[in-house]
Design a protein around this motif. Structure first.
Motif, mmCIF file in Angstrom:
data_model
loop_
_atom_site.group_PDB
_atom_site.id
_atom_site.type_symbol
_atom_site.label_atom_id
_atom_site.label_comp_id
_atom_site.label_asym_id
_atom_site.label_seq_id
_atom_site.Cartn_x
_atom_site.Cartn_y
_atom_site.Cartn_z
ATOM 1 N N ALA A 61 -29.734 25.402 56.413
ATOM 2 C CA ALA A 61 -29.931 24.871 55.055
ATOM 3 C C ALA A 61 -31.371 24.390 54.886
ATOM 4 C CB ALA A 61 -28.945 23.726 54.799
ATOM 5 N N LEU A 62 -31.892 23.711 55.896
ATOM 6 C CA LEU A 62 -33.261 23.184 55.826
ATOM 7 C C LEU A 62 -34.295 24.310 55.741
ATOM 8 C CD1 LEU A 62 -35.172 20.736 56.015
ATOM 9 C CD2 LEU A 62 -34.974 20.917 58.520
ATOM 10 N N VAL A 63 -34.074 25.363 56.518
ATOM 11 C CA VAL A 63 -34.974 26.522 56.477
ATOM 12 C C VAL A 63 -35.010 27.105 55.061
ATOM 13 C CG1 VAL A 63 -35.135 28.943 57.238
ATOM 14 C CG2 VAL A 63 -34.878 27.107 58.929
ATOM 15 N N HIS A 64 -33.848 27.081 54.384
ATOM 16 C CA HIS A 64 -33.758 27.606 53.018
ATOM 17 C C HIS A 64 -34.066 26.549 51.959
ATOM 18 C CE1 HIS A 64 -31.899 31.613 53.846
ATOM 19 N NE2 HIS A 64 -31.495 31.008 54.949
ATOM 20 N N GLY A 65 -34.389 25.330 52.373
ATOM 21 C CA GLY A 65 -34.715 24.270 51.418
ATOM 22 C C GLY A 65 -33.520 23.725 50.654
ATOM 23 N N HIS B 193 -36.685 19.964 63.577
ATOM 24 C CA HIS B 193 -37.459 21.108 63.074
ATOM 25 C C HIS B 193 -38.950 20.782 63.000
ATOM 26 C CE1 HIS B 193 -34.550 24.296 61.391
ATOM 27 N NE2 HIS B 193 -33.874 23.532 62.220
ATOM 28 N N LEU B 194 -39.263 19.562 62.531
ATOM 29 C CA LEU B 194 -40.671 19.184 62.431
ATOM 30 C C LEU B 194 -41.286 19.040 63.815
ATOM 31 C CD1 LEU B 194 -40.504 16.652 59.438
ATOM 32 C CD2 LEU B 194 -41.187 19.073 59.412
ATOM 33 N N ALA B 195 -40.508 18.508 64.766
ATOM 34 C CA ALA B 195 -41.027 18.274 66.122
ATOM 35 C C ALA B 195 -41.338 19.578 66.844
ATOM 36 C CB ALA B 195 -40.026 17.443 66.931
ATOM 37 N N VAL B 196 -40.527 20.607 66.631
ATOM 38 C CA VAL B 196 -40.712 21.853 67.384
ATOM 39 C C VAL B 196 -41.354 22.962 66.555
ATOM 40 C CG1 VAL B 196 -38.789 21.297 68.927
ATOM 41 C CG2 VAL B 196 -38.380 22.765 66.927
ATOM 42 N N GLY B 197 -41.719 22.645 65.308
ATOM 43 C CA GLY B 197 -42.443 23.632 64.513
ATOM 44 C C GLY B 197 -41.568 24.676 63.848
ATOM 45 N N LEU B 198 -40.284 24.359 63.645
ATOM 46 C CA LEU B 198 -39.421 25.274 62.885
ATOM 47 C C LEU B 198 -39.619 25.026 61.390
ATOM 48 C CD1 LEU B 198 -36.111 25.054 64.966
ATOM 49 C CD2 LEU B 198 -37.659 27.019 64.809
ATOM 50 N N ASP B 199 -39.259 26.021 60.572
ATOM 51 C CA ASP B 199 -39.421 25.892 59.119
ATOM 52 C C ASP B 199 -38.606 24.721 58.576
ATOM 53 O OD1 ASP B 199 -40.621 28.335 59.598
ATOM 54 O OD2 ASP B 199 -39.943 29.198 57.704
ATOM 55 N N ALA B 200 -39.163 24.067 57.568
ATOM 56 C CA ALA B 200 -38.441 23.007 56.860
ATOM 57 C C ALA B 200 -38.936 23.026 55.416
ATOM 58 C CB ALA B 200 -38.698 21.651 57.500
ATOM 59 N N ARG B 201 -38.059 23.427 54.502
ATOM 60 C CA ARG B 201 -38.436 23.498 53.087
ATOM 61 C C ARG B 201 -37.714 22.411 52.301
ATOM 62 N NH1 ARG B 201 -38.322 28.451 55.174
ATOM 63 N NH2 ARG B 201 -40.225 29.683 54.934
ATOM 64 N N SER B 202 -38.291 22.035 51.166
ATOM 65 C CA SER B 202 -37.687 20.948 50.393
ATOM 66 C C SER B 202 -37.170 21.409 49.033
ATOM 67 C CB SER B 202 -38.685 19.799 50.219
ATOM 68 O OG SER B 202 -39.894 20.292 49.715
ATOM 69 N N THR B 203 -37.359 22.690 48.730
ATOM 70 C CA THR B 203 -36.819 23.265 47.484
ATOM 71 C C THR B 203 -36.067 24.544 47.848
ATOM 72 O OG1 THR B 203 -38.745 22.450 46.280
ATOM 73 C CG2 THR B 203 -37.430 24.141 45.197
ATOM 74 N N PRO B 204 -34.874 24.760 47.264
ATOM 75 C CA PRO B 204 -34.118 25.971 47.586
ATOM 76 C C PRO B 204 -34.955 27.230 47.372
ATOM 77 C CG PRO B 204 -32.738 24.459 46.362
ATOM 78 C CD PRO B 204 -34.133 23.880 46.347
ATOM 79 N N THR B 205 -35.036 28.027 48.423
ATOM 80 C CA THR B 205 -35.958 29.159 48.462
ATOM 81 C C THR B 205 -35.308 30.330 49.194
ATOM 82 O OG1 THR B 205 -37.758 27.552 48.754
ATOM 83 C CG2 THR B 205 -38.288 29.848 49.203
ATOM 84 N N GLU B 206 -35.468 31.542 48.655
ATOM 85 C CA GLU B 206 -35.079 32.729 49.412
ATOM 86 C C GLU B 206 -36.163 32.968 50.457
ATOM 87 O OE1 GLU B 206 -34.559 32.557 46.136
ATOM 88 O OE2 GLU B 206 -32.409 32.967 46.016
ATOM 89 N N VAL B 207 -35.770 33.090 51.726
ATOM 90 C CA VAL B 207 -36.738 33.300 52.800
ATOM 91 C C VAL B 207 -36.775 34.776 53.162
ATOM 92 C CG1 VAL B 207 -36.382 30.955 53.643
ATOM 93 C CG2 VAL B 207 -35.091 32.847 54.668
ATOM 94 N N SER B 208 -37.655 35.151 54.093
ATOM 95 C CA SER B 208 -37.770 36.556 54.479
ATOM 96 C C SER B 208 -36.441 37.032 55.076
ATOM 97 C CB SER B 208 -38.879 36.730 55.516
ATOM 98 O OG SER B 208 -38.470 36.199 56.764
ATOM 99 N N PRO B 209 -36.138 38.323 54.908
ATOM 100 C CA PRO B 209 -34.894 38.855 55.481
ATOM 101 C C PRO B 209 -34.828 38.634 56.994
ATOM 102 C CG PRO B 209 -35.882 40.473 53.996
ATOM 103 C CD PRO B 209 -36.879 39.347 54.137
#
Ligand SMILES: [Mg+2]
Length: 134
Positions: A73-77, A13-29
Motif C-alpha cells: 500500500a505504501l509503495v502505491h501511496g 521502507h525509509l530506513a532501507v530505501g524502499l519506495d514510499a509514496r504519500s498519494t495514491p499512484t499507479e507504479v511501474s508494472p
C-alpha cells in the motif's frame, strides 16, 4: 512515534530505501508485479502452516502478510488504514437493525438488505487519487 503497522512499515521502507509514496499512484508494472509476488509468497507461507502450525509460525506468517500488505500500500501511496476503516464500515452494515446477521449454512455472514458496499474508490479519491487521468 506511533507503533501502528502503517508507521512501522513506513519507518522500515525509509530506513532501507524502499519506495514510499504519500498519494495514491499507479507504479511501474515491474514494481507492481514485484510487490504482488512478495505478497503471494507470504500468503502461501500462511497457507502452509494454517492447519499444522505451530502457532508461533502461523503468527509469524500472518504478521508477514500484514507487513507486506502495508508495504505494498505504501509503495502505491495508499493510506491502508483509511481503506480498512471503509471496509469495516461496510462490513458492519451486514448487521440488521435488530443487531442480528443472516448466515449461510457453513457460517459465512451474508449481506442483508441494509448492506452497503465499500466505496474504496471514494477513499482513494479523498487521498488525492485521480483515476484514468481525470
Ligand atoms: Mg514469511
Amino acid at each position: 512515534m506511533s507503533s501502528s503497522p502503517a508507521d512501522l512499515v513506513r519507518a522500515f521502507h525509509l530506513a532501507v530505501g524502499l519506495d514510499a509514496r504519500s498519494t495514491p499512484t499507479e507504479v511501474s508494472p515491474e514494481l507492481a508485479a514485484q510487490r504482488g509476488k512478495l505478497l503471494a509468497e507470504e500468503a502461501a507461507e500462511v497457507a502452509e502452516v494454517s492447519v499444522g502450525g505451530p502457532l508461533d509460525q502461523l503468527a509469524h506468517e500472518l504478521a508477514d502478510v500484514v507487513y507486506v500488505a502495508y508495504g505494498t500500500a505504501l509503495v502505491h501511496g495508499i493510506d491502508l488504514d483509511a481503506v480498512i476503516a471503509e471496509i469495516h464500515r461496510s462490513n458492519m452494515t451486514k448487521l440488521g437493525p435488530d443487531g442480528r446477521v443472516a448466515r449461510r449454512e457453513d457460517g459465512k455472514v451474508l449481506k442483508g438488505e441494509h448492506y452497503e458496499a465499500p466505496d474504496v474508490s471514494g477513499v482513494l479519491r479523498r487521498q488525492g487519487w485521480s483515476p484514468y487521468g481525470e
